[in-house]
Design a protein around this motif. Sequence first.
Motif, PDB file in Angstrom:
ATOM      1  N   SER A   1       0.813  -1.226   0.000  1.00 49.48           N
ATOM      2  CA  SER A   1       0.000   0.000   0.000  1.00 49.48           C
ATOM      3  C   SER A   1       0.842   1.270   0.000  1.00 49.48           C
ATOM      4  CB  SER A   1      -0.928   0.001   1.222  1.00 49.48           C
ATOM      5  OG  SER A   1      -0.177  -0.045   2.428  1.00 49.48           O
ATOM      6  N   SER A   2       2.163   1.133  -0.061  1.00 45.33           N
ATOM      7  CA  SER A   2       3.048   2.307  -0.029  1.00 45.33           C
ATOM      8  C   SER A   2       3.119   2.993  -1.393  1.00 45.33           C
ATOM      9  CB  SER A   2       4.460   1.888   0.396  1.00 45.33           C
ATOM     10  OG  SER A   2       4.462   1.356   1.693  1.00 45.33           O
ATOM     11  N   ARG A   3       3.388   4.294  -1.360  1.00 43.19           N
ATOM     12  CA  ARG A   3       3.621   5.058  -2.580  1.00 43.19           C
ATOM     13  C   ARG A   3       5.032   5.627  -2.519  1.00 43.19           C
ATOM     14  NH1 ARG A   3      -1.886   8.541  -3.964  1.00 43.19           N
ATOM     15  NH2 ARG A   3      -3.321   6.757  -4.078  1.00 43.19           N
ATOM     16  N   LEU A   4       5.840   5.275  -3.502  1.00 40.84           N
ATOM     17  CA  LEU A   4       7.245   5.682  -3.502  1.00 40.84           C
ATOM     18  C   LEU A   4       7.558   6.510  -4.740  1.00 40.84           C
ATOM     19  CD1 LEU A   4       8.876   2.272  -2.462  1.00 40.84           C
ATOM     20  CD2 LEU A   4       8.238   4.172  -0.971  1.00 40.84           C
ATOM     21  N   PHE A   5       8.483   7.453  -4.578  1.00 44.78           N
ATOM     22  CA  PHE A   5       8.944   8.276  -5.701  1.00 44.78           C
ATOM     23  C   PHE A   5      10.442   8.057  -5.846  1.00 44.78           C
ATOM     24  CE2 PHE A   5      10.672  12.322  -7.362  1.00 44.78           C
ATOM     25  CZ  PHE A   5      10.012  12.343  -8.584  1.00 44.78           C
ATOM     26  N   LEU A   6      10.858   7.500  -6.978  1.00 43.20           N
ATOM     27  CA  LEU A   6      12.263   7.191  -7.214  1.00 43.20           C
ATOM     28  C   LEU A   6      12.847   8.185  -8.210  1.00 43.20           C
ATOM     29  CD1 LEU A   6      14.620   5.186  -6.743  1.00 43.20           C
ATOM     30  CD2 LEU A   6      13.797   3.944  -8.750  1.00 43.20           C
ATOM     31  N   VAL A   7      13.883   8.875  -7.795  1.00 46.91           N
ATOM     32  CA  VAL A   7      14.541   9.859  -8.659  1.00 46.91           C
ATOM     33  C   VAL A   7      15.655   9.165  -9.435  1.00 46.91           C
ATOM     34  CG1 VAL A   7      15.844  12.006  -8.742  1.00 46.91           C
ATOM     35  CG2 VAL A   7      14.027  11.713  -7.043  1.00 46.91           C
ATOM     36  N   GLY A   8      15.546   9.162 -10.744  1.00 50.17           N
ATOM     37  CA  GLY A   8      16.575   8.562 -11.585  1.00 50.17           C
ATOM     38  C   GLY A   8      16.282   7.113 -11.905  1.00 50.17           C
ATOM     39  N   ALA A   9      16.194   6.793 -13.199  1.00 50.70           N
ATOM     40  CA  ALA A   9      15.931   5.420 -13.623  1.00 50.70           C
ATOM     41  C   ALA A   9      17.059   4.957 -14.539  1.00 50.70           C
ATOM     42  CB  ALA A   9      14.584   5.315 -14.326  1.00 50.70           C
ATOM     43  N   GLY A  10      18.279   5.119 -14.039  1.00 42.29           N
ATOM     44  CA  GLY A  10      19.440   4.645 -14.788  1.00 42.29           C
ATOM     45  C   GLY A  10      19.734   3.201 -14.447  1.00 42.29           C
ATOM     46  N   ALA A  11      21.023   2.851 -14.428  1.00 34.87           N
ATOM     47  CA  ALA A  11      21.412   1.459 -14.179  1.00 34.87           C
ATOM     48  C   ALA A  11      20.928   0.975 -12.813  1.00 34.87           C
ATOM     49  CB  ALA A  11      22.925   1.330 -14.289  1.00 34.87           C
ATOM     50  N   ILE A  12      21.176   1.767 -11.775  1.00 35.28           N
ATOM     51  CA  ILE A  12      20.769   1.370 -10.421  1.00 35.28           C
ATOM     52  C   ILE A  12      19.274   1.597 -10.228  1.00 35.28           C
ATOM     53  CG2 ILE A  12      21.066   1.837  -7.956  1.00 35.28           C
ATOM     54  CD1 ILE A  12      23.947   2.564  -8.522  1.00 35.28           C
ATOM     55  N   GLY A  13      18.763   2.708 -10.731  1.00 35.73           N
ATOM     56  CA  GLY A  13      17.350   3.016 -10.571  1.00 35.73           C
ATOM     57  C   GLY A  13      16.442   1.967 -11.192  1.00 35.73           C
ATOM     58  N   CYS A  14      16.811   1.475 -12.375  1.00 35.99           N
ATOM     59  CA  CYS A  14      15.998   0.445 -13.035  1.00 35.99           C
ATOM     60  C   CYS A  14      15.965  -0.834 -12.211  1.00 35.99           C
ATOM     61  CB  CYS A  14      16.561   0.144 -14.426  1.00 35.99           C
ATOM     62  SG  CYS A  14      16.205   1.427 -15.643  1.00 35.99           S
ATOM     63  N   GLU A  15      17.084  -1.174 -11.605  1.00 37.91           N
ATOM     64  CA  GLU A  15      17.130  -2.372 -10.766  1.00 37.91           C
ATOM     65  C   GLU A  15      16.243  -2.190  -9.543  1.00 37.91           C
ATOM     66  OE1 GLU A  15      18.402  -6.185  -9.370  1.00 37.91           O
ATOM     67  OE2 GLU A  15      18.405  -5.200 -11.325  1.00 37.91           O
ATOM     68  N   LEU A  16      16.272  -1.006  -8.946  1.00 29.62           N
ATOM     69  CA  LEU A  16      15.419  -0.727  -7.791  1.00 29.62           C
ATOM     70  C   LEU A  16      13.938  -0.757  -8.174  1.00 29.62           C
ATOM     71  CD1 LEU A  16      17.439   2.175  -6.083  1.00 29.62           C
ATOM     72  CD2 LEU A  16      17.211  -0.184  -5.301  1.00 29.62           C
ATOM     73  N   LEU A  17      13.605  -0.167  -9.318  1.00 27.05           N
ATOM     74  CA  LEU A  17      12.219  -0.179  -9.777  1.00 27.05           C
ATOM     75  C   LEU A  17      11.714  -1.609  -9.990  1.00 27.05           C
ATOM     76  CD1 LEU A  17      12.251   2.776 -12.354  1.00 27.05           C
ATOM     77  CD2 LEU A  17      10.929   2.672 -10.235  1.00 27.05           C
ATOM     78  N   LYS A  18      12.551  -2.422 -10.591  1.00 23.79           N
ATOM     79  CA  LYS A  18      12.182  -3.823 -10.828  1.00 23.79           C
ATOM     80  C   LYS A  18      11.948  -4.552  -9.504  1.00 23.79           C
ATOM     81  CE  LYS A  18      15.232  -6.813 -11.146  1.00 23.79           C
ATOM     82  NZ  LYS A  18      15.931  -7.701 -10.184  1.00 23.79           N
ATOM     83  N   ASN A  19      12.834  -4.357  -8.550  1.00 23.06           N
ATOM     84  CA  ASN A  19      12.683  -5.012  -7.243  1.00 23.06           C
ATOM     85  C   ASN A  19      11.431  -4.546  -6.521  1.00 23.06           C
ATOM     86  OD1 ASN A  19      15.041  -6.463  -7.593  1.00 23.06           O
ATOM     87  ND2 ASN A  19      16.310  -5.030  -6.451  1.00 23.06           N
ATOM     88  N   LEU A  20      11.189  -3.249  -6.519  1.00 18.30           N
ATOM     89  CA  LEU A  20      10.011  -2.692  -5.844  1.00 18.30           C
ATOM     90  C   LEU A  20       8.717  -3.203  -6.470  1.00 18.30           C
ATOM     91  CD1 LEU A  20      11.260   0.971  -5.339  1.00 18.30           C
ATOM     92  CD2 LEU A  20      10.851  -0.714  -3.534  1.00 18.30           C
ATOM     93  N   ALA A  21       8.694  -3.242  -7.811  1.00 24.85           N
ATOM     94  CA  ALA A  21       7.497  -3.719  -8.507  1.00 24.85           C
ATOM     95  C   ALA A  21       7.246  -5.206  -8.194  1.00 24.85           C
ATOM     96  CB  ALA A  21       7.653  -3.503 -10.013  1.00 24.85           C
ATOM     97  N   ALA A  22       8.309  -5.988  -8.185  1.00 19.68           N
ATOM     98  CA  ALA A  22       8.161  -7.425  -7.913  1.00 19.68           C
ATOM     99  C   ALA A  22       7.772  -7.699  -6.478  1.00 19.68           C
ATOM    100  CB  ALA A  22       9.462  -8.142  -8.254  1.00 19.68           C
ATOM    101  N   MET A  23       8.042  -6.753  -5.580  1.00 15.86           N
ATOM    102  CA  MET A  23       7.675  -6.902  -4.179  1.00 15.86           C
ATOM    103  C   MET A  23       6.247  -6.446  -3.907  1.00 15.86           C
ATOM    104  SD  MET A  23      11.262  -5.615  -2.470  1.00 15.86           S
ATOM    105  CE  MET A  23      10.628  -5.556  -0.793  1.00 15.86           C
ATOM    106  N   GLY A  24       5.543  -6.012  -4.938  1.00  8.12           N
ATOM    107  CA  GLY A  24       4.157  -5.639  -4.775  1.00  8.12           C
ATOM    108  C   GLY A  24       3.950  -4.164  -4.488  1.00  8.12           C
TER     109      GLY A  24
END
Length: 212
Positions: free
Chosen positions: A189-212
Motif C-alpha cells: 500500500s506504499s507510494r514511492l517516488f524514485l529519482v533517476g531510472a538509470g542502471a541502479i534506478g531500473c534495478e530498484l524499480l524492478k525489485n520494488l514492482a516485484a515486491m508488490g
Amino acid sequence: RDILYTSGDEETKSDCWDDDSIFAPSDLDKSFDPLRRKAVMSSMTALDMFVKKYGRLPLRPRSKNREDKEESIQKRTDLERFQSLLRKVAKPTTNQEKWAKITTQFANSCRAKFTPIQAFSGALGAQEVLKAATGLYNPVHQFLLYDCDEVLDNAKSENDDSDEDQTVVDMSPGQTYILGQSLSKKLASSRLFLVGAGAIGCELLKNLAAMG
C-alpha cells in the motif's frame, strides 16, 4: 571450451557438510556452525527428493483454527513427508532439538521468495558462469550459504495470528513467508517516488514492482 562442473546434487550426496574447504567464509552465512551447516545442506537434498517425488514444494501447515475437513483427514502433512525424506539423507548426532528447529523452519519456509535476494543471487551466479566461460578469472569453488533465518520467527508469529490476506499474497507470492502479513501489506500500500531510472534506478524499480 569445456567447463568442468559438479552439480550441487552430486556434492550433497558426498557428505559435503563435513568439508570446511568447500564453504566460502562470509559474514552472510552461518556455515561456521557444523550442525547448522549439515542440517541446511541435507535439507536441500531432501527438498530436491520431495520435488522429484511430489512435483511441488512443501506447503506450510495452516494454523489450527483454519484447518478444513480435507486437511483434518489427511494422513500426513508435507512437513512429515519432508522429515521422512530427510532421515534418509542424514541424522543429527548431537542436539536433536536444534536440528529439528532448523529443518522444520527450512521445510516451512522453502516457498519463500524475496526479490532483492533473488536478484543478488542471480547476479552472483551469472558472474561465476562468465568467469568459467571466459577463463579470465577463477570461479569460486565453494558453497556460499546466505543465511538470515532470524527474520523468520517474527514472520511466523504474525502469520499464525491472522488470516491470510489474499491480495497481499497475489501481489507478492512467497514474500509473506519472510516479512509477515503486516509488513507485506504495508509495502503493497506504499507510494514511492524514485529519482533517476538509470542502471541502479531500473534495478530498484524492478525489485520494488516485484515486491508488490
